[in-house]
Scaffold this motif. Structure first.
Motif, PDB file in Angstrom:
ATOM      1  N   UNK A  54     -24.405 -26.700  -6.440  1.00 49.55           N
ATOM      2  CA  UNK A  54     -24.133 -25.300  -6.093  1.00 49.55           C
ATOM      3  C   UNK A  54     -25.370 -24.409  -6.191  1.00 49.55           C
ATOM      4  N   UNK A  55     -26.421 -24.903  -6.817  1.00 51.77           N
ATOM      5  CA  UNK A  55     -27.587 -24.050  -7.094  1.00 51.77           C
ATOM      6  C   UNK A  55     -28.244 -23.459  -5.843  1.00 51.77           C
ATOM      7  N   UNK A  63     -24.909 -12.361  -4.580  1.00 57.58           N
ATOM      8  CA  UNK A  63     -24.567 -12.393  -6.007  1.00 57.58           C
ATOM      9  C   UNK A  63     -24.147 -13.814  -6.362  1.00 57.58           C
ATOM     10  N   UNK A  64     -24.917 -14.477  -7.179  1.00 59.77           N
ATOM     11  CA  UNK A  64     -24.577 -15.819  -7.646  1.00 59.77           C
ATOM     12  C   UNK A  64     -23.868 -15.735  -8.985  1.00 59.77           C
ATOM     13  N   UNK A  65     -22.711 -16.368  -9.074  1.00 62.78           N
ATOM     14  CA  UNK A  65     -21.915 -16.328 -10.310  1.00 62.78           C
ATOM     15  C   UNK A  65     -21.699 -17.745 -10.809  1.00 62.78           C
ATOM     16  N   UNK A  66     -22.176 -18.039 -11.998  1.00 68.45           N
ATOM     17  CA  UNK A  66     -22.033 -19.376 -12.578  1.00 68.45           C
ATOM     18  C   UNK A  66     -20.985 -19.375 -13.685  1.00 68.45           C
ATOM     19  N   UNK A  67     -20.292 -20.501 -13.809  1.00 66.14           N
ATOM     20  CA  UNK A  67     -19.329 -20.683 -14.890  1.00 66.14           C
ATOM     21  C   UNK A  67     -20.082 -21.072 -16.150  1.00 66.14           C
ATOM     22  N   UNK A  68     -19.685 -20.516 -17.277  1.00 68.45           N
ATOM     23  CA  UNK A  68     -20.400 -20.748 -18.535  1.00 68.45           C
ATOM     24  C   UNK A  68     -20.521 -22.199 -18.922  1.00 68.45           C
ATOM     25  N   UNK A  69     -19.535 -23.021 -18.541  1.00 68.38           N
ATOM     26  CA  UNK A  69     -19.559 -24.441 -18.897  1.00 68.38           C
ATOM     27  C   UNK A  69     -20.283 -25.276 -17.844  1.00 68.38           C
ATOM     28  N   UNK A  71     -23.614 -26.527 -15.259  1.00 70.29           N
ATOM     29  CA  UNK A  71     -24.905 -27.148 -15.541  1.00 70.29           C
ATOM     30  C   UNK A  71     -25.982 -26.085 -15.765  1.00 70.29           C
ATOM     31  N   UNK A  72     -27.059 -26.495 -16.439  1.00 72.79           N
ATOM     32  CA  UNK A  72     -28.143 -25.558 -16.757  1.00 72.79           C
ATOM     33  C   UNK A  72     -28.780 -24.984 -15.497  1.00 72.79           C
ATOM     34  N   UNK A  73     -28.962 -25.819 -14.471  1.00 70.77           N
ATOM     35  CA  UNK A  73     -29.619 -25.334 -13.253  1.00 70.77           C
ATOM     36  C   UNK A  73     -28.752 -24.322 -12.517  1.00 70.77           C
ATOM     37  N   UNK A  74     -27.435 -24.500 -12.588  1.00 73.34           N
ATOM     38  CA  UNK A  74     -26.531 -23.521 -11.967  1.00 73.34           C
ATOM     39  C   UNK A  74     -26.610 -22.192 -12.705  1.00 73.34           C
TER      40      UNK A  74
END
Length: 242
Positions: A54-55, A63-69, A71-74
């Motif tokens: 997804x990165x 606006x990029x929104x990542x889930x807290x759980x 991957x680090x790159x996301x």
């Protein structure tokens, strides 16, 4: 919904969520291309993702929104990181951002209004005609009061609460924790979620791959045998229900 997962699984999840457009079996660069297509129509695009694939789309989107759980790159690629593993927090973050912008505009308006009145008086513009002047000590106190008002107004954001899923505890009749053997990947997780959501009365399902547990909240008592039956039918084994 756009995903690299199997088309059948993606369409099944899309139907459950009421999503009309589902794009499946795509590569990471294709996700970014889909984002670009939307941007070409002059639309602002927010992309939510949690994986390495997804990165590129997270970076490409407005606006990029990542889930807290995720991957680090996301997380590094995203503009916003949700602390919990709950997609409903996307709506909460949007509502919170609107409240923040509204608060900023309010502070700016009153700051300019306050200074547009105070500064001319402090400069003595009205002294020749009206004899109006401002004592330096009163001016200093007025500026301090202005800062206090702005900060106090900003602190109102601490009272922000999301209205989503605000069920009272007494409305939830039952919570059960199920230990499940055999879950290995996100496909397994989705299969378990789908099986548990079939149960009558279920309000919420959360499945954790790391500890092999599922938590269900329901409006009424659900027989353990029914839970075991649905999970077994999905191809997994129930070790314990508490």
């Amino acid at each position: 919904m756009i995903t690299g997962d199997n088309k059948i699984v993606a369409e099944t999840i899309g139907n459950q969520l009421g999503i009309n457009q589902v794009i499946a079996e795509v590569l990471p660069q294709d996700k970014a291309k889909e984002v670009a297509k939307l941007q070409e129509t002059k639309k602002k695009v927010a992309f939510v993702g949690d994986g390495i694939n997804d990165s590129p789309a997270l970076v490409k989107s407005d606006i990029g929104i990542a889930i807290g759980s995720g991957t680090d790159i996301a997380i590094e690629s995203a503009d916003i990181v949700l602390m919990k593993n709950n997609l409903l927090d996307v709506v909460t973050s949007i509502n919170l951002s609107k409240s923040v912008i509204r608060n900023i505009k309010m502070n700016l308006f009153w700051a300019f209004f306050y200074n547009c009145i105070g500064i001319p008086v402090a400069c003595g513009i009205f002294y020749p005609s009206l004899g109006l002047k401002l004592n330096p000590m009163i001016g200093a106190a007025a500026m301090s009061l202005s800062s206090v008002c702005v900060v106090t107004n900003a602190l109102r954001l601490k009272k922000f609460k999301s209205n989503l899923n605000n069920r009272r505890k007494d409305e939830i009749k039952m919570t059960k924790i199920i230990t499940i053997e055999g879950m290995q990947c996100n496909h397994c997780k989705m299969s378990v979620e789908k099986a548990l959501n079939k149960l009558d009365g279920v309000i919420k399902v959360e499945v954790n791959l790391e500890n092999k547990k599922a938590v269900i909240e329901s409006e009424k008592e659900i027989d353990n045998e029914k839970i075991k039956s649905e999970i077994t039918e999905a191809g997994f084994e129930v070790k314990d229900i508490t």
